[in-house]
Scaffold this active site. Structure first.
Site, short mmCIF file in Angstrom:
data_model
loop_
_atom_site.label_atom_id
_atom_site.label_comp_id
_atom_site.label_asym_id
_atom_site.label_seq_id
_atom_site.Cartn_x
_atom_site.Cartn_y
_atom_site.Cartn_z
N LYS A 18 11.69 -11.16 2.24
CA LYS A 18 12.30 -12.16 1.36
C LYS A 18 13.66 -12.60 1.89
O LYS A 18 13.75 -13.04 3.01
CB LYS A 18 12.38 -11.61 -0.06
N ARG A 24 6.81 4.17 18.31
CA ARG A 24 6.76 4.41 16.85
C ARG A 24 7.99 5.19 16.39
O ARG A 24 8.51 4.99 15.30
CB ARG A 24 5.46 5.15 16.49
N ASP A 47 14.92 -1.54 -6.54
CA ASP A 47 14.37 -2.61 -5.68
C ASP A 47 15.35 -3.78 -5.79
O ASP A 47 15.46 -4.42 -6.84
CB ASP A 47 12.97 -3.00 -6.16
N TYR A 60 7.28 -6.24 -9.32
CA TYR A 60 6.33 -7.04 -8.53
C TYR A 60 4.91 -6.49 -8.76
O TYR A 60 4.70 -5.27 -8.80
CB TYR A 60 6.73 -6.97 -7.05
O1 P1T Z 1 5.25 -8.27 0.36
P1 P1T Z 1 6.01 -7.03 0.76
O2 P1T Z 1 6.94 -7.22 1.89
O3 P1T Z 1 5.13 -5.83 0.92
O4 P1T Z 1 7.01 -6.69 -0.45
C1 P1T Z 1 6.58 -6.24 -1.70
C2 P1T Z 1 7.60 -6.59 -2.74
C3 P1T Z 1 8.46 -5.60 -3.20
N1 P1T Z 1 9.39 -5.85 -4.14
C4 P1T Z 1 9.53 -7.08 -4.68
C5 P1T Z 1 10.56 -7.32 -5.72
C6 P1T Z 1 8.70 -8.13 -4.25
O5 P1T Z 1 8.87 -9.34 -4.81
C7 P1T Z 1 7.70 -7.88 -3.26
C8 P1T Z 1 6.77 -8.94 -2.79
N2 P1T Z 1 6.72 -10.06 -3.63
C9 P1T Z 1 5.94 -11.17 -3.40
C10 P1T Z 1 5.11 -11.31 -2.38
C11 P1T Z 1 6.07 -12.25 -4.42
O6 P1T Z 1 5.65 -13.40 -4.18
O7 P1T Z 1 6.61 -11.96 -5.49
#
Ligand code: P1T
Length: 377
Positions: free
Chosen positions: A195, A46, A170, A98
């Site tokens: 992403k 960890r 972000d 998001y």
């Molecule tokens: O899904 P995760 O890895 O926890 O990420 C969250 C997140 C944070 N910031 C942005 C701009 C995001 O688009 C996302 C996750 N978004 C999706 C799952 C979506 O389909 O828009």
């Protein structure tokens, strides 16, 4: 070094034992100690993992940051950031983020006494006006998910410096290939590495990047003490993926630009949202702070029925949440990614039930355009 060179080499050196050119996935939970307290700097999985550290250093180099701190998801990274404030503190957030970020802030963190103000950050003055005595942080997403609104990162960074607030961006939608918020003055960048950074729709991950030693120290402590770390194998996949980030982003951008331009010529697309269109209200800002416009396009079909029907009929585009992978996805934000946002708030920002979001992949663009046309027919 240039971006593509850093993407392939930064943070990585051949393995000491074998000379393996590629950093291996160190799939181990613990490390041998010669005697109590005598070890190679690695104690427990960890806390320390070389694959994770390589990936963190690689993405830090791409974002022009000194430090990268990786987490098991984008939301875990954002949640870790909330440890920089305490009960009673106030955070200003761009009103479109998001849906999961909204849910985390409004439905979890408020229970711990953190206060949020949601402002239209397209005008930086709205951010400055929302500052209170207890404000500690400004959190913006730019471009926003899914409305593709932009915030002037330099202007926000300046306001934050003046008022001694932390500025967080972000940068998931642009990736460091097209936008580097730290070079524009932001204190912290957050990514869902699920992403574009990973780009192959096979990992959930998140990462924070910063040049601030104190922020790094605190976040490194939280990473270990709260423990939302990514698996070594996921880190290895992300490190493998960033090697092609430059070529992927170029293609995402080229395809999305063509699709956005094509859609503007079609009557069925009542409104097309893409920062690379000259009619985007913030096109000038897009050109100023981004070096490309990315792969995300939103379209308002003017009717919910048409939006549902389109999402059902496309064949090359896959109906699914998420974005930024090599394959094209279609999503209905109102019922999928942004279902946690109250309808009245969604409507205020133009996120209608008739809106469809496209994550344009890197397939042959003619096939994508034909797919759109066939679905409409
Ligand atoms: O899904 P995760 O890895 O926890 O990420 C969250 C997140 C944070 N910031 C942005 C701009 C995001 O688009 C996302 C996750 N978004 C999706 C799952 C979506 O389909 O828009």
């Amino acid at each position: 070094m240039g971006f593509a060179t850093d993407a392939i080499h930064a943070g990585q050196t051949p393995d000491d034992t074998t000379g393996a050119v590629i950093v291996p996935p160190y799939l181990t939970s613990t490390y041998v100690q010669e005697e109590i307290g005598k070890h190679k700097g690695y104690e427990y999985g960890r806390t320390h993992n070389l694959t994770r550290a390589s990936m963190e250093n690689n993405i830090a180099a791409l974002e022009k940051g000194k430090y990268g701190i990786a987490f098991s998801s984008g939301l875990a990274a954002t949640q870790a950031l909330m440890n920089l404030v305490k009960s009673g503190d106030h955070i200003i957030v761009s009103d479109n983020v998001y849906g999961g970020t909204y849910r985390l802030f409004e439905m979890i963190m408020t229970n711990f006494g953190i206060k949020y103000s949601w402002v239209d950050a397209r005008n930086p003055r709205n951010v400055e006006k929302a500052i209170r005595k207890n404000t500690k942080m400004v959190f913006i997403e730019t471009p926003t998910n899914p409305m593709l609104n932009l915030t002037d990162i330099s202007a926000i960074a300046e306001i934050c410096k003046k008022h001694k607030l932390l500025s967080v961006v972000d940068n998931t939608f642009m990736s460091p290939y097209f936008q580097k918020p730290l070079t524009l003055g932001a204190d912290i960048v957050v990514h869902s590495s699920t992403k574009y950074l990973n780009g192959h729709s096979d990992v959930i991950g998140g990462i924070l990047l910063t040049n601030r030693a104190k922020v790094h120290e605190k976040m490194r402590f939280i990473q270990n003490a709260a423990g939302a770390v990514p698996s070594p194998f996921d880190c290895w996949l992300i490190l493998r993926a960033t090697k092609t980030l430059a070529v992927r982003m170029k293609q995402h951008n080229e395809n999305a630009q063509k699709i956005a331009e094509y859609l503007t010529t079609k009557k069925y697309a009542k409104k097309v949202y893409y920062p690379g269109l000259p009619e985007h209200p913030q096109y000038d800002l897009a050109k100023k702070q981004m070096s490309g416009f990315g792969g995300m396009v939103s379209v308002d079909f003017g009717s919910t029925k048409k939006a549902y029907s389109f999402a059902k009929k496309v064949k090359v585009f896959t109906l699914a949440e998420s974005l930024g992978g090599v394959e094209s996805l279609v999503c209905h934000p109102a019922s999928m990614t942004h279902a946690s946002v109250p309808k009245k708030d969604r409507e205020k920002m133009g996120l209608a039930d008739s809106l469809i979001r496209l994550s344009v992949g890197i397939e042959d663009v003619e096939d994508l355009i034909n797919d759109i046309d066939n679905a409409i027919k």
